[in-house]
Design a protein around this motif. Structure first.
Motif, PDB file in Angstrom:
ATOM      1  N   GLU A 129      39.753  51.108  43.654  1.00  0.00           N
ATOM      2  CA  GLU A 129      40.547  49.992  43.126  1.00  0.00           C
ATOM      3  C   GLU A 129      41.369  49.345  44.238  1.00  0.00           C
ATOM      4  OE1 GLU A 129      42.919  51.405  39.911  1.00  0.00           O
ATOM      5  OE2 GLU A 129      41.232  51.639  38.534  1.00  0.00           O
ATOM      6  N   ILE A 130      41.906  50.167  45.115  1.00  0.00           N
ATOM      7  CA  ILE A 130      42.720  49.649  46.227  1.00  0.00           C
ATOM      8  C   ILE A 130      41.878  48.764  47.132  1.00  0.00           C
ATOM      9  CG2 ILE A 130      43.916  50.336  48.357  1.00  0.00           C
ATOM     10  CD1 ILE A 130      44.939  52.801  46.718  1.00  0.00           C
ATOM     11  N   VAL A 131      40.668  49.236  47.461  1.00  0.00           N
ATOM     12  CA  VAL A 131      39.757  48.446  48.304  1.00  0.00           C
ATOM     13  C   VAL A 131      39.417  47.118  47.625  1.00  0.00           C
ATOM     14  CG1 VAL A 131      37.429  48.365  49.299  1.00  0.00           C
ATOM     15  CG2 VAL A 131      38.775  50.464  49.470  1.00  0.00           C
ATOM     16  N   GLN A 132      39.123  47.187  46.314  1.00  0.00           N
ATOM     17  CA  GLN A 132      38.780  45.980  45.552  1.00  0.00           C
ATOM     18  C   GLN A 132      39.963  45.013  45.495  1.00  0.00           C
ATOM     19  OE1 GLN A 132      37.311  46.785  41.611  1.00  0.00           O
ATOM     20  NE2 GLN A 132      37.287  44.642  41.016  1.00  0.00           N
ATOM     21  N   MET A 133      41.153  45.542  45.276  1.00  0.00           N
ATOM     22  CA  MET A 133      42.350  44.699  45.198  1.00  0.00           C
ATOM     23  C   MET A 133      42.639  44.003  46.526  1.00  0.00           C
ATOM     24  SD  MET A 133      45.023  46.884  42.895  1.00  0.00           S
ATOM     25  CE  MET A 133      44.839  47.001  41.124  1.00  0.00           C
ATOM     26  N   LYS A 134      42.427  44.719  47.622  1.00  0.00           N
ATOM     27  CA  LYS A 134      42.657  44.118  48.941  1.00  0.00           C
ATOM     28  C   LYS A 134      41.684  42.966  49.173  1.00  0.00           C
ATOM     29  CE  LYS A 134      44.689  48.100  51.331  1.00  0.00           C
ATOM     30  NZ  LYS A 134      44.513  49.142  52.372  1.00  0.00           N
ATOM     31  N   ALA A 135      40.419  43.168  48.761  1.00  0.00           N
ATOM     32  CA  ALA A 135      39.421  42.104  48.898  1.00  0.00           C
ATOM     33  C   ALA A 135      39.767  40.913  48.006  1.00  0.00           C
ATOM     34  CB  ALA A 135      38.037  42.646  48.542  1.00  0.00           C
ATOM     35  N   GLU A 136      40.229  41.214  46.780  1.00  0.00           N
ATOM     36  CA  GLU A 136      40.605  40.152  45.837  1.00  0.00           C
ATOM     37  C   GLU A 136      41.815  39.374  46.351  1.00  0.00           C
ATOM     38  OE1 GLU A 136      41.688  39.728  41.069  1.00  0.00           O
ATOM     39  OE2 GLU A 136      40.913  41.624  41.866  1.00  0.00           O
ATOM     40  N   LYS A 137      42.768  40.096  46.914  1.00  0.00           N
ATOM     41  CA  LYS A 137      43.963  39.443  47.467  1.00  0.00           C
ATOM     42  C   LYS A 137      43.575  38.514  48.611  1.00  0.00           C
ATOM     43  CE  LYS A 137      48.305  40.401  49.864  1.00  0.00           C
ATOM     44  NZ  LYS A 137      49.166  41.434  50.465  1.00  0.00           N
ATOM     45  N   LEU A 138      42.679  38.980  49.479  1.00  0.00           N
ATOM     46  CA  LEU A 138      42.224  38.164  50.605  1.00  0.00           C
ATOM     47  C   LEU A 138      41.539  36.896  50.104  1.00  0.00           C
ATOM     48  CD1 LEU A 138      41.888  37.987  53.687  1.00  0.00           C
ATOM     49  CD2 LEU A 138      39.709  39.179  53.443  1.00  0.00           C
ATOM     50  N   ALA A 139      40.700  37.040  49.063  1.00  0.00           N
ATOM     51  CA  ALA A 139      40.006  35.878  48.489  1.00  0.00           C
ATOM     52  C   ALA A 139      41.005  34.888  47.883  1.00  0.00           C
ATOM     53  CB  ALA A 139      39.012  36.341  47.427  1.00  0.00           C
ATOM     54  N   LEU A 140      42.030  35.409  47.217  1.00  0.00           N
ATOM     55  CA  LEU A 140      43.058  34.549  46.620  1.00  0.00           C
ATOM     56  C   LEU A 140      43.829  33.791  47.693  1.00  0.00           C
ATOM     57  CD1 LEU A 140      44.458  36.889  43.813  1.00  0.00           C
ATOM     58  CD2 LEU A 140      43.265  34.728  43.467  1.00  0.00           C
ATOM     59  N   LEU A 141      44.163  34.478  48.771  1.00  0.00           N
ATOM     60  CA  LEU A 141      44.895  33.834  49.865  1.00  0.00           C
ATOM     61  C   LEU A 141      44.057  32.728  50.506  1.00  0.00           C
ATOM     62  CD1 LEU A 141      46.517  36.997  51.508  1.00  0.00           C
ATOM     63  CD2 LEU A 141      47.739  35.126  50.392  1.00  0.00           C
ATOM     64  N   GLU A 142      42.765  33.009  50.689  1.00  0.00           N
ATOM     65  CA  GLU A 142      41.870  31.992  51.254  1.00  0.00           C
ATOM     66  C   GLU A 142      41.737  30.798  50.305  1.00  0.00           C
ATOM     67  OE1 GLU A 142      38.270  34.120  51.969  1.00  0.00           O
ATOM     68  OE2 GLU A 142      38.974  35.007  53.860  1.00  0.00           O
ATOM     69  N   GLY A 143      41.612  31.105  48.989  1.00  0.00           N
ATOM     70  CA  GLY A 143      41.538  30.039  47.988  1.00  0.00           C
ATOM     71  C   GLY A 143      42.803  29.193  47.960  1.00  0.00           C
ATOM     72  N   LYS A 144      43.927  29.855  48.123  1.00  0.00           N
ATOM     73  CA  LYS A 144      45.212  29.146  48.138  1.00  0.00           C
ATOM     74  C   LYS A 144      45.287  28.195  49.337  1.00  0.00           C
ATOM     75  CE  LYS A 144      50.139  30.006  48.751  1.00  0.00           C
ATOM     76  NZ  LYS A 144      51.164  31.047  48.990  1.00  0.00           N
ATOM     77  N   GLU A 145      44.837  28.652  50.495  1.00  0.00           N
ATOM     78  CA  GLU A 145      44.848  27.810  51.692  1.00  0.00           C
ATOM     79  C   GLU A 145      43.967  26.572  51.496  1.00  0.00           C
ATOM     80  OE1 GLU A 145      46.651  28.032  54.502  1.00  0.00           O
ATOM     81  OE2 GLU A 145      47.689  29.684  53.486  1.00  0.00           O
ATOM     82  N   VAL A 146      42.800  26.775  50.878  1.00  0.00           N
ATOM     83  CA  VAL A 146      41.892  25.650  50.613  1.00  0.00           C
ATOM     84  C   VAL A 146      42.551  24.633  49.691  1.00  0.00           C
ATOM     85  CG1 VAL A 146      39.727  24.998  49.483  1.00  0.00           C
ATOM     86  CG2 VAL A 146      39.776  26.977  51.001  1.00  0.00           C
ATOM     87  N   GLU A 147      43.203  25.126  48.622  1.00  0.00           N
ATOM     88  CA  GLU A 147      43.849  24.231  47.653  1.00  0.00           C
ATOM     89  C   GLU A 147      45.027  23.483  48.285  1.00  0.00           C
ATOM     90  OE1 GLU A 147      42.847  23.270  44.740  1.00  0.00           O
ATOM     91  OE2 GLU A 147      41.110  24.574  44.920  1.00  0.00           O
ATOM     92  N   ILE A 148      45.754  24.138  49.180  1.00  0.00           N
ATOM     93  CA  ILE A 148      46.882  23.467  49.861  1.00  0.00           C
ATOM     94  C   ILE A 148      46.364  22.311  50.711  1.00  0.00           C
ATOM     95  CG2 ILE A 148      48.617  23.766  51.679  1.00  0.00           C
ATOM     96  CD1 ILE A 148      49.141  26.571  50.533  1.00  0.00           C
ATOM     97  N   LYS A 149      45.236  22.537  51.410  1.00  0.00           N
ATOM     98  CA  LYS A 149      44.645  21.473  52.232  1.00  0.00           C
ATOM     99  C   LYS A 149      44.173  20.315  51.358  1.00  0.00           C
ATOM    100  CE  LYS A 149      43.169  24.497  56.023  1.00  0.00           C
ATOM    101  NZ  LYS A 149      42.022  25.129  56.716  1.00  0.00           N
ATOM    102  N   LYS A 150      43.536  20.644  50.232  1.00  0.00           N
ATOM    103  CA  LYS A 150      43.073  19.602  49.304  1.00  0.00           C
ATOM    104  C   LYS A 150      44.253  18.836  48.709  1.00  0.00           C
ATOM    105  CE  LYS A 150      38.687  21.757  47.908  1.00  0.00           C
ATOM    106  NZ  LYS A 150      37.940  22.393  46.789  1.00  0.00           N
ATOM    107  N   LEU A 151      45.327  19.561  48.425  1.00  0.00           N
ATOM    108  CA  LEU A 151      46.528  18.928  47.877  1.00  0.00           C
ATOM    109  C   LEU A 151      47.099  17.912  48.864  1.00  0.00           C
ATOM    110  CD1 LEU A 151      48.746  18.770  45.708  1.00  0.00           C
ATOM    111  CD2 LEU A 151      49.883  20.678  46.837  1.00  0.00           C
ATOM    112  N   GLU A 152      47.132  18.282  50.132  1.00  0.00           N
ATOM    113  CA  GLU A 152      47.646  17.372  51.159  1.00  0.00           C
ATOM    114  C   GLU A 152      46.753  16.129  51.272  1.00  0.00           C
ATOM    115  OE1 GLU A 152      50.530  17.509  52.702  1.00  0.00           O
ATOM    116  OE2 GLU A 152      50.907  19.283  51.465  1.00  0.00           O
ATOM    117  N   LEU A 153      45.440  16.326  51.168  1.00  0.00           N
ATOM    118  CA  LEU A 153      44.519  15.185  51.216  1.00  0.00           C
ATOM    119  C   LEU A 153      44.745  14.256  50.025  1.00  0.00           C
ATOM    120  CD1 LEU A 153      41.180  16.939  52.293  1.00  0.00           C
ATOM    121  CD2 LEU A 153      42.525  15.336  53.657  1.00  0.00           C
ATOM    122  N   ASP A 154      44.943  14.847  48.836  1.00  0.00           N
ATOM    123  CA  ASP A 154      45.203  14.038  47.631  1.00  0.00           C
ATOM    124  C   ASP A 154      46.511  13.263  47.768  1.00  0.00           C
ATOM    125  OD1 ASP A 154      42.883  14.813  46.397  1.00  0.00           O
ATOM    126  OD2 ASP A 154      43.797  16.406  45.216  1.00  0.00           O
TER     127      ASP A 154
END
Length: 434
Positions: A180-205
């Protein structure tokens, strides 16, 4: 030695107690996590739908006002998504820290359990001659003592077996927690990457919105003229709708009064001793008289305030309820009795609640549909076609028609209103948050 054994026992009991206490917390955490993921999915769907509408408005040079309205909606959606992602990341960090701590505690518990088990096995081996089972049983003074010794061996064997099972179970718990810890770390990393993408898109909008706003300022006079003409047509339409609603109230009340008079006359003819005069409920001129069934529908409509489905499955709100200066052309005052929703071509319109179709108007080249829900009305304006007729009973989310194309550009926009008798209300307070 006794103190050391006692401290071990206390530790194991403490770990067990913490595990039991964490069970309901873990269930609550899972429920909260599921809700966050569901909310995120809804917002992502809304963003995808809005993106389609943006591409649609970009095809039309005259749709710049709609473009900027949709862009603002998209910015709001992205901000909501980033907030949801932040909440999800924070919760995941809490769960991760909790799982790491629990895994560590389980490892310590396993260490003590293995140590105690080793000590028991060693002592049993060391004293194997002294505690030979057959000799021990045959040396009993009587049958009662032999029975107690047999029971002792049984309890001892069961305890050893139970200890082995607990060790294996704890090892499995540790393995699961580590996964579960390994899975959570991977999920957290994916969320952080997704957040960065959305922030960039937000700035473009935001950049695109600023650019569009500057372009609009250069042709403010032209836009003001277009908006004023649109407001003039909307007022004419508002008057036509209000007249139709008031006429429908008068006609419905008159019909019910005639039916009541017929019923009273029939009753008086049956019973000559009954007075011909009848007491009738007086109602204000612009309020409909409700039958018991209609009152139930009206009460149910009120009970669902804030939870009613939108009149279209997907779309972006480009015009809001109320009186206010236009956000992009402040010289023009907007008078809006409902909300305007930009949709894709051929979008079906659906009833927001069960009720009866009480009016279908042909106004300015499009259709207006009215559905009564007790003393409340939902009004659907700018329809190309309708699938129902006056007097039809409709159910919640039933398809009642399709949205018409705008007369000024190639976009499709539904105007929606909610009324109580002949008074218009704010639809935002009645519809759900999507």
């Amino acid at each position: 030695m006794k103190n050391h054994k006692f401290s071990r026992l206390l530790f194991v009991l403490a770990v067990l107690a913490v595990t039991l206490m964490l069970a309901p917390i873990d269930a609550f955490s899972q429920s909260k996590s599921a809700k966050l993921k569901n909310d995120k999915k809804k917002i992502e769907t809304e963003i995808a739908n809005t993106q389609k509408l943006l591409k649609q408005t970009e095809k039309n040079k005259n749709a710049s006002l709609q473009q900027i309205s949709v862009l603002r909606q998209q910015i709001s959606n992205r901000e909501a998504l980033i907030t949801t992602l932040n909440t999800e990341i924070f919760q995941l960090e809490e769960e991760l820290a909790l799982n790491v701590k629990l895994s560590q505690d389980l490892s310590k518990k396993l260490e003590y359990m293995k140590s105690d088990y080793s000590r028991v096995v060693y002592l049993a081996y060391k004293n194997r001659k002294l505690i030979d089972k057959v000799t021990f049983l045959l040396s009993s003074d009587n049958f009662s003592q032999m029975f107690r010794r047999i029971k002792y061996y049984s309890v001892f064997a069961n305890n050893v077996k139970r200890q082995v099972e607990l060790i294996e179970k704890t090892q499995e718990e540790i393995r699961v927690k580590n996964e579960e810890i390994v899975q959570m770390k991977a999920e957290k990393l994916a969320l952080l990457e997704g957040k960065e993408v959305e922030i960039k898109k937000l700035e473009l909008d935001r950049t695109e919105t600023t650019k569009k706003a500057q372009e609009l300022k250069q042709k403010e006079k032209q836009l003001a003229s277009t908006l004023q003409e649109k407001q003039k047509k909307r007022k004419e339409l508002d008057i036509a709708i209000k007249k139709a609603i008031e006429a429908e109230i008068v006609a419905a009340n008159k019909k019910k009064a005639e039916e009541a008079a017929k019923a009273a006359k029939a009753k008086s003819n049956k019973n000559a001793n009954t007075s011909s005069g009848s007491s009738e409920k007086t109602t204000a001129k612009n309020e409909i008289v409700l039958t018991p069934d209609e009152q139930l529908v009206s009460n149910s409509f009120v009970n669902n305030k804030g939870k009613l489905p939108w009149p279209v499955a997907k779309g972006a709100k480009v015009g809001d309820f109320g009186s206010y200066p236009h956000p992009d052309v402040p010289s023009v005052m907007i008078e809006n009795r409902g909300i305007d929703i930009l949709v894709e071509p051929n979008t079906p319109v659906r009833a927001i609640f069960q009720g009866e179709v009480t009016g279908i108007l042909d106004v300015m080249g499009t259709k207006v549909l009215m559905i009564r829900h007790g003393e409340y009305l939902s009004v659907y304006q700018n329809l190309a076609s309708v699938n129902v007729k006056k007097g039809d009973k409709v159910s919640t989310k039933q398809n009642i028609g399709t949205v018409a194309k705008s007369s000024t550009n190639n976009t499709y926009e539904l105007h929606f209103e909610v009324w109580k008798n002949n008074v218009y209300l704010n639809p935002n307070q009645w519809l759900s948050g999507r």
